[in-house]
Design an enzyme around this catalytic site. Structure first.
Site, PDB file in Angstrom:
ATOM      1  N   HIS A   1      -2.164  -5.293   2.135  1.00  0.00           N
ATOM      2  CA  HIS A   1      -1.607  -5.646   0.822  1.00  0.00           C
ATOM      3  C   HIS A   1      -2.102  -7.026   0.384  1.00  0.00           C
ATOM      4  O   HIS A   1      -2.187  -7.301  -0.816  1.00  0.00           O
ATOM      5  CB  HIS A   1      -0.074  -5.666   0.872  1.00  0.00           C
ATOM      6  CG  HIS A   1       0.543  -4.319   1.080  1.00  0.00           C
ATOM      7  ND1 HIS A   1       0.757  -3.788   2.329  1.00  0.00           N
ATOM      8  CD2 HIS A   1       0.978  -3.391   0.188  1.00  0.00           C
ATOM      9  CE1 HIS A   1       1.311  -2.596   2.206  1.00  0.00           C
ATOM     10  NE2 HIS A   1       1.459  -2.327   0.920  1.00  0.00           N
TER      11      HIS A   1
ATOM     12  N   ASP B   1      -5.293   4.662  -0.338  1.00  0.00           N
ATOM     13  CA  ASP B   1      -4.122   3.811  -0.471  1.00  0.00           C
ATOM     14  C   ASP B   1      -4.225   3.125  -1.843  1.00  0.00           C
ATOM     15  O   ASP B   1      -5.264   3.200  -2.516  1.00  0.00           O
ATOM     16  CB  ASP B   1      -4.101   2.787   0.665  1.00  0.00           C
ATOM     17  CG  ASP B   1      -2.702   2.263   0.957  1.00  0.00           C
ATOM     18  OD1 ASP B   1      -1.780   2.533   0.170  1.00  0.00           O
ATOM     19  OD2 ASP B   1      -2.541   1.575   1.983  1.00  0.00           O
TER      20      ASP B   1
END
Length: 602
Positions: free
Chosen positions: A293, A363
């Site tokens: 992230h 993702d």
């Protein structure tokens, strides 16, 4: 579409064959048949009947498994026909899943229509809330609004969510709350140990994963009823424990084979509840020490090491057949140096070589690992070119759509590659719609063939009697009771005889434990200090309780240490019972300090 009657046709053929055998055996004159011959003939007929029945049951089970595993040939053929008619703009949109930033779904529905998007994902900020938690009526209406954005298409839009349980829960109460996925690993290890003590059989080993399948089925059924079609779960990541900053208790545990079994139970359970799932995050996020992230993690392991550990769950999922696998953002120099796996042709080739025929979804493309080095729009083109089929959450879905259109028109992106991706995504959407509608040989509302109906009913009754799995609430209770693990301290000791004082955790955590303790007859406000430890809470107290990942207990100095794996009402009820002297049957699914996987003091 596959008819629920398909297995019955197989049975009719088997029955016809059996009748032929019986007729042939009765053709000889009666005077030539001795009593012994008659007995042999009857025995042979019974054996033939049993064999035919067994074959019919095997075919029905095979049809069920195929229905749960993903699109069938009929879905793939129809997808080819549909995609063949797509314009360039439709082709570009059909592989994109966008996001929006409010609880008003109307603008996103318009974007689905305008850009021909595959669908949308629902994040926590999109979920409307009221005084009692999630406003499910309003949420269902908003999801219906999203679906209306594709009302003129044969292919229904993908309405997706990240719903794993535990820390990654977008839609919570009044839906059933589920603890962390690691709780299934702890419960399965405890069940496995009990089976070993009682000379476990192969059937008992299969029961170890019953909680995971049942829990994911009920989770899916509640989401599907609201209008969701997809949950990006379960985890196939094998965590290395404390050195893993990102996955932790989102993983089923630290053993590759155990994670494989639970991931397969999870994704089959989701399908039984009507949702498409995705095993994630290839090439394995549980053994890297940075968070994608924020930045691009680098996986320095060799291919042999990865194939014997991180890739085991994905290889087994690919071999068994699953509708979707998620590609993470991890650099693997052994595959392709300097490139995130989500943009690496070598990473996609590895998955295909394992045998995966379904969708590969990236993702989220708005994560730091991608936007810092590749920007938002071009990353979508690069991922599609590398082998992705579905592009999740580009930073700007309109910009990503425009970039794909430009790349197709210029020839930078081969149209055949985009067409292949769109066909896989379309087949997935068609399959999920049929699955949820009960039109396949499995899924919610499916009519079971005669061969399996009685067997399934008997098995469900036995499962419910043994585990309490006949409803979402009872499954959540069984999971809480089965997972809780005594890491240090005396087993079955009355730890709350003088009452308890509750510290740490959130206000909700403390309230839930207080309520559970009082229901158990425990005085709250004096006595032993129970310290509820989250991801970064300080250690201390008489009883340290890890609420999420158990590794935090390694730093605790309390004489009694308990791993709870969740913050649900049912988890705290299980804790109250253990504080009162009941057994803690779970076992560590990952090493905690010097305590190895499988450890428990009970």
């Amino acid at each position: 579409m596959t008819s629920p009657g398909t297995p019955r046709r197989s049975r009719r053929l088997a029955t016809a064959s059996l009748l032929s055998v019986l007729l042939l055996s009765s053709c000889g004159p009666a005077s030539e048949t001795s009593p012994e011959g008659a007995e042999q003939s009857a025995g042979s007929a019974e054996e033939d009947q049993a064999e035919a029945q067994a074959q019919a049951e095997a075919e029905a089970r095979q049809a069920q498994e195929a229905a749960l595993a993903g699109p069938g040939e009929e879905h793939r053929q129809r997808a080819e026909e549909i995609v063949a008619e797509y314009s360039t703009e439709e082709l570009a949109g059909s592989v994109l899943v966008g996001e929006f930033a409010s609880t008003d779904a109307a603008p996103m529905a318009a974007l689905i229509d305008e850009l021909h998007l595959a669908g949308s994902i629902i994040m926590g900020g999109n979920v409307p809330r009221g005084d009692q938690g999630v406003d499910t009526e309003t949420l269902a209406a908003e999801l219906e609004t999203l679906t209306s954005g594709a009302q003129d298409r044969e292919v229904p839009p993908m309405i997706s969510v990240d719903q794993e349980g535990g820390l990654v829960t977008r839609v919570d109460a009044p839906l059933t709350e589920w603890p962390t996925p690691m709780s299934y690993g702890a419960a399965a290890l405890g069940s496995e140990q009990d089976g070993d003590d009682a000379q476990s059989t192969e059937d008992e080993t299969d029961d170890d994963d019953a909680l995971a399948r049942s829990g994911h089925r009920f989770l899916a059924a509640e989401l599907e009823e609201l209008g969701f079609t997809t949950s990006f779960a379960p985890e196939g990541d094998v965590t290395v424990g404390a050195a893993d900053p990102t996955i932790g208790s989102r993983s089923f545990g630290g053993d590759a084979e155990a994670v494989s079994e639970l991931a397969m139970s999870g994704i089959r359970g989701l399908a039984e509840g009507g949702l498409a799932g995705a095993v994630k995050h290839f090439p394995g996020h549980g053994s890297v020490t940075e968070d994608s992230h924020q930045t691009l993690p680098v996986q320095d392991a060799s291919l042999d090491e990865l194939r014997s550990r991180d890739w085991v769950p994905f290889a087994e999922a690919a071999e068994a057949g699953v509708p979707m696998i998620m590609m993470g953002h991890i650099e693997v120099p052994a595959l392709e140096e300097g490139t995130p796996s989500s943009l690496s042709a070598a990473a996609y080739s590895e998955l295909r070589d394992m045998g995966h025929e379904g969708v590969v979804v990236t993702d989220a493309l708005n994560m730091g690992a991608i936007v810092q080095g590749y920007g938002g729009d071009q990353a979508a083109v690069l991922a599609l070119e590398a082998g992705a089929d579905l592009l999740l959450m580009p930073a700007d879905v309109g910009g990503a759509h425009a970039a794909i259109v430009t790349a197709l028109e210029s020839g930078e992106l081969d149209r055949s590659r985009a067409t292949e991706a769109a066909q896989r995504v379309t087949a997935l959407q068609l399959w999920q719609a049929d699955l949820a509608a009960g039109e396949l040989a499995a899924g919610p509302g499916a009519e079971l063939p005669e061969e399996l109906a009685r067997e399934s009913e008997d098995a469900s009754e036995a499962e419910a009697d043994a585990e309490g799995l006949d409803s979402a609430a009872e499954t959540a209770q069984a999971l809480g009771r089965s997972a809780i693990t005594l890491v240090a301290g005396q087993c079955e000791a009355d730890l709350a005889a003088e009452g308890i004082q509750i510290v740490g955790g959130s206000a909700q955590d403390r309230s839930r434990l207080a309520t559970a303790a009082q229901a158990e007859g425990i005085t709250v406000g004096s006595g032993a200090v129970v310290n509820l430890i989250g991801e970064s809470s300080s250690a201390g107290g008489d009883i340290a309780v890890a609420l999420d990942r158990p590794e935090v207990l390694a730093a605790a100095d309390a004489p009694t240490r308990i791993a709870l794996y969740g913050r649900t009402v049912e988890s705290f009820e299980a804790l109250a019972r253990v504080l009162s002297g009941e057994d803690a049957p779970g076992r560590l699914p990952v090493a905690v300090g010097e305590d190895e996987r499988g450890h428990s003091t009970c």
